[in-house]
Design a protein around this motif. Sequence first.
Motif, PDB file in Angstrom:
ATOM      1  N   PRO A   1       0.816  -1.230   0.000  1.00  0.00           N
ATOM      2  CA  PRO A   1       0.000   0.000   0.000  1.00  0.00           C
ATOM      3  C   PRO A   1       0.845   1.273   0.000  1.00  0.00           C
ATOM      4  CG  PRO A   1      -0.796  -1.571   1.631  1.00  0.00           C
ATOM      5  CD  PRO A   1       0.522  -2.078   1.178  1.00  0.00           C
TER       6      PRO A   1
ATOM      7  N   SER B   1      -5.747   3.664  -9.518  1.00  0.00           N
ATOM      8  CA  SER B   1      -5.055   3.271  -8.281  1.00  0.00           C
ATOM      9  C   SER B   1      -5.731   3.845  -7.042  1.00  0.00           C
ATOM     10  CB  SER B   1      -3.602   3.745  -8.335  1.00  0.00           C
ATOM     11  OG  SER B   1      -3.528   5.153  -8.467  1.00  0.00           O
ATOM     12  N   MET B   2      -7.010   4.218  -7.151  1.00  0.00           N
ATOM     13  CA  MET B   2      -7.685   4.871  -6.030  1.00  0.00           C
ATOM     14  C   MET B   2      -7.736   3.967  -4.802  1.00  0.00           C
ATOM     15  SD  MET B   2     -11.579   6.374  -5.803  1.00  0.00           S
ATOM     16  CE  MET B   2     -11.341   7.395  -7.253  1.00  0.00           C
ATOM     17  N   ARG B   3      -8.036   2.683  -5.011  1.00  0.00           N
ATOM     18  CA  ARG B   3      -8.151   1.774  -3.867  1.00  0.00           C
ATOM     19  C   ARG B   3      -6.802   1.620  -3.162  1.00  0.00           C
ATOM     20  NH1 ARG B   3     -11.125  -3.814  -4.862  1.00  0.00           N
ATOM     21  NH2 ARG B   3     -12.769  -2.260  -5.250  1.00  0.00           N
ATOM     22  N   SER B   4      -5.727   1.409  -3.946  1.00  0.00           N
ATOM     23  CA  SER B   4      -4.399   1.292  -3.341  1.00  0.00           C
ATOM     24  C   SER B   4      -3.970   2.608  -2.710  1.00  0.00           C
ATOM     25  CB  SER B   4      -3.385   0.858  -4.400  1.00  0.00           C
ATOM     26  OG  SER B   4      -3.720  -0.394  -4.945  1.00  0.00           O
TER      27      SER B   4
ATOM     28  N   MET C   1      -5.918   4.962  -1.350  1.00  0.00           N
ATOM     29  CA  MET C   1      -6.621   5.159  -0.089  1.00  0.00           C
ATOM     30  C   MET C   1      -6.133   4.198   0.989  1.00  0.00           C
ATOM     31  SD  MET C   1      -8.414   7.724  -0.742  1.00  0.00           S
ATOM     32  CE  MET C   1      -9.214   7.782   0.850  1.00  0.00           C
ATOM     33  N   SER C   2      -5.834   2.945   0.607  1.00  0.00           N
ATOM     34  CA  SER C   2      -5.311   2.003   1.600  1.00  0.00           C
ATOM     35  C   SER C   2      -3.938   2.423   2.077  1.00  0.00           C
ATOM     36  CB  SER C   2      -5.259   0.596   1.009  1.00  0.00           C
ATOM     37  OG  SER C   2      -4.377   0.538  -0.105  1.00  0.00           O
TER      38      SER C   2
END
Length: 284
Positions: A201, A269-272, A274-275
């Motif tokens: 992340p 890459s929004m999910r990565s 934010m994580s």
Amino acid sequence: MAETLSMRRGRRRQPSPANVLKNTYLIIIIAIMLFPLYLMIVGSLKNLEQMLDDFFSPSLPLHLENYVKAFEYVSPYFVNTLVYAALSCVLTVGAAALGGYAFSALRFPMRRILFVLLFAKMFLPGVMSLVPSFVLASSLGLLNTPFVIALFCMGTSQPFWVFVMKTFVDQQPRELFDSMRMDGAGELRIFWSLVLPLLRPMIALMSLNVLLFVWNDFIWPLVTLTDPDKRTITVGIFKLSTAAGLDYGMMIAGYALAALPLLIAFFLSMRSFMSGLTAGAIKL
């Protein structure tokens, strides 16, 4: 009884004045932030006469040829900047991850002193290193090469990201590393098989930040990439402003095209991303 429950449910569904005020405030802030993007899209589809007549509202006909002309001008700079950004991401992320793991898990002479010196670099304004960095790059023969962008990005980003990586690794259980050492794994094996998956992340977050840094940087590419065929997108857009003259529609279309890859990279890459932000907030 049923009437009482229905009345309570109705009361619960009614938003409180505090929530209404909060949501209204957030909507206003979002509208203010998106308004320049709206103006860019609307302006990129107009000619000069339509802009002078009504700048804020869409006008017909839509001039899609502005994007065609702008793309023909800036497309070579897209390729250059993508190459510089990819090389910068590999060097910067690799060095920061290795440095963070070394400062966290290894014991070597002058470890604390080196980390303090690296951390102190964060407090120096970037403009102070501009002239020394240029002299060093010229002495090493790096001008007009991809490494003059990638190495400068790596040197600029290292202090903060080594600190972040070290802090993240510090929070991991020491038993994970000790168990792999007992099984005979070396430090590089531990880094590759254990640390890199844990840092995924943070690596995604750092890669996106490096991409933004390289894509938006202007002063350093302007003074180090004097060859017109090796310019970055920001320098190319600056030159487009001069070449376009009064063709403001084509100029704004060039700005929109320059921002498009960043928007695509963020949404992919929004999910990565934010994580990584969440993991960094918890660990720090």
